[in-house]
Design a protein around this motif. Structure first.
Motif, PDB file in Angstrom:
ATOM      1  N   GLY A   1      17.394   6.168  74.726  1.00  0.00           N
ATOM      2  CA  GLY A   1      15.980   6.255  75.100  1.00  0.00           C
ATOM      3  C   GLY A   1      15.762   6.153  76.598  1.00  0.00           C
ATOM      4  N   ALA A   2      16.476   5.255  77.260  1.00  0.00           N
ATOM      5  CA  ALA A   2      16.343   5.118  78.720  1.00  0.00           C
ATOM      6  C   ALA A   2      16.795   6.388  79.419  1.00  0.00           C
ATOM      7  CB  ALA A   2      17.141   3.917  79.211  1.00  0.00           C
ATOM      8  N   GLY A   3      17.896   6.966  78.963  1.00  0.00           N
ATOM      9  CA  GLY A   3      18.383   8.208  79.550  1.00  0.00           C
ATOM     10  C   GLY A   3      17.431   9.364  79.322  1.00  0.00           C
ATOM     11  N   LEU A   4      16.864   9.434  78.125  1.00  0.00           N
ATOM     12  CA  LEU A   4      15.880  10.476  77.832  1.00  0.00           C
ATOM     13  C   LEU A   4      14.672  10.346  78.753  1.00  0.00           C
ATOM     14  CD1 LEU A   4      15.971  10.454  73.932  1.00  0.00           C
ATOM     15  CD2 LEU A   4      16.726  12.331  75.425  1.00  0.00           C
ATOM     16  N   PHE A   5      14.214   9.118  78.965  1.00  0.00           N
ATOM     17  CA  PHE A   5      13.013   8.934  79.784  1.00  0.00           C
ATOM     18  C   PHE A   5      13.286   9.300  81.243  1.00  0.00           C
ATOM     19  CE2 PHE A   5       9.596   6.315  81.815  1.00  0.00           C
ATOM     20  CZ  PHE A   5       8.554   7.117  81.391  1.00  0.00           C
ATOM     21  N   ALA A   6      14.456   8.978  81.745  1.00  0.00           N
ATOM     22  CA  ALA A   6      14.795   9.375  83.119  1.00  0.00           C
ATOM     23  C   ALA A   6      14.782  10.903  83.233  1.00  0.00           C
ATOM     24  CB  ALA A   6      16.158   8.813  83.513  1.00  0.00           C
ATOM     25  N   ALA A   7      15.337  11.588  82.245  1.00  0.00           N
ATOM     26  CA  ALA A   7      15.350  13.059  82.259  1.00  0.00           C
ATOM     27  C   ALA A   7      13.940  13.620  82.123  1.00  0.00           C
ATOM     28  CB  ALA A   7      16.257  13.580  81.147  1.00  0.00           C
ATOM     29  N   THR A   8      13.116  12.982  81.304  1.00  0.00           N
ATOM     30  CA  THR A   8      11.730  13.423  81.132  1.00  0.00           C
ATOM     31  C   THR A   8      10.962  13.295  82.436  1.00  0.00           C
ATOM     32  OG1 THR A   8      11.640  12.977  78.763  1.00  0.00           O
ATOM     33  CG2 THR A   8       9.548  12.872  79.960  1.00  0.00           C
ATOM     34  N   ARG A   9      11.102  12.162  83.084  1.00  0.00           N
ATOM     35  CA  ARG A   9      10.392  11.968  84.366  1.00  0.00           C
ATOM     36  C   ARG A   9      10.804  13.026  85.378  1.00  0.00           C
ATOM     37  NH1 ARG A   9      10.461   5.916  86.225  1.00  0.00           N
ATOM     38  NH2 ARG A   9       9.105   6.815  87.809  1.00  0.00           N
ATOM     39  N   ALA A  10      12.079  13.333  85.452  1.00  0.00           N
ATOM     40  CA  ALA A  10      12.549  14.366  86.382  1.00  0.00           C
ATOM     41  C   ALA A  10      11.978  15.733  86.006  1.00  0.00           C
ATOM     42  CB  ALA A  10      14.076  14.412  86.383  1.00  0.00           C
ATOM     43  N   ALA A  11      11.940  16.020  84.715  1.00  0.00           N
ATOM     44  CA  ALA A  11      11.428  17.317  84.255  1.00  0.00           C
ATOM     45  C   ALA A  11       9.929  17.480  84.523  1.00  0.00           C
ATOM     46  CB  ALA A  11      11.714  17.487  82.764  1.00  0.00           C
ATOM     47  N   LEU A  12       9.214  16.376  84.557  1.00  0.00           N
ATOM     48  CA  LEU A  12       7.761  16.439  84.749  1.00  0.00           C
ATOM     49  C   LEU A  12       7.346  16.428  86.220  1.00  0.00           C
ATOM     50  CD1 LEU A  12       6.504  14.124  81.892  1.00  0.00           C
ATOM     51  CD2 LEU A  12       6.286  16.614  82.048  1.00  0.00           C
TER      52      LEU A  12
END
Length: 155
Positions: free
Chosen positions: A90-101
């Motif tokens: 979940g932490a890794g997904l959120f870091a990737a999401t923030r970068a994508a946004l």
């Protein structure tokens, strides 16, 4: 484990993860399984999808996170294969999401979490979401009142 943007060909694996979470019960407001086509449209490349990322372990999708436009706001959903939670996915997904946004034009994200979903509430609190509203009368289709907590993360 790597985190990357979801691709259309990930939709089947993403549906398997989501449907396993739905079947387990208690941690999502989704009550009925979703098809590969529904997952692709709603969470991968449909018109309202702002971001979609997956956790990929040796070519296998073990979790995913999608942000979509709903009622003019960016809403986030996170799903991790049962049995693999609390291992950093979940932490890794959120870091990737923030970068994508980055540069998306949205200043914040909204997470709406079942009030009885303790792991989900803990996850969103741990990554920095804060409570903004509660809906104690939120009910599932069978009439069970589970409530819902709405949280916000400022990008």
């Amino acid at each position: 484990m790597k985190f990357r943007s979801a691709r259309p060909e990930d939709a089947a694996a993403m549906a398997r993860v989501l449907n396993a979470v739905i079947a387990l019960g208690g941690t999502t407001a989704h009550e009925h399984p979703k098809t590969e086509a529904q997952v692709r449209e709603d969470y991968v490349d449909g018109a309202d999808v702002l971001s979609s990322v997956v956790a990929d372990v040796d070519g296998e999708v073990t979790g995913w996170q999608s942000v979509g436009r709903w009622q003019g706001e960016a809403h986030i959903g996170t799903f991790v294969q049962p049995g693999l939670q609390a291992q950093g996915i979940g932490a890794g997904l959120f870091a990737a999401t923030r970068a994508a946004l980055a540069g998306s034009g949205f200043d914040y994200l909204i997470a709406s979490i079942r009030a009885d979903n303790r792991p989900g509430l803990a996850y969103y609190a741990r990554i920095g979401f804060r409570d903004i509203a509660q809906d104690p009368d939120f009910a599932l289709s069978d009439g069970r009142m589970v409530g819902r907590v709405h949280r916000r993360f400022d990008l």
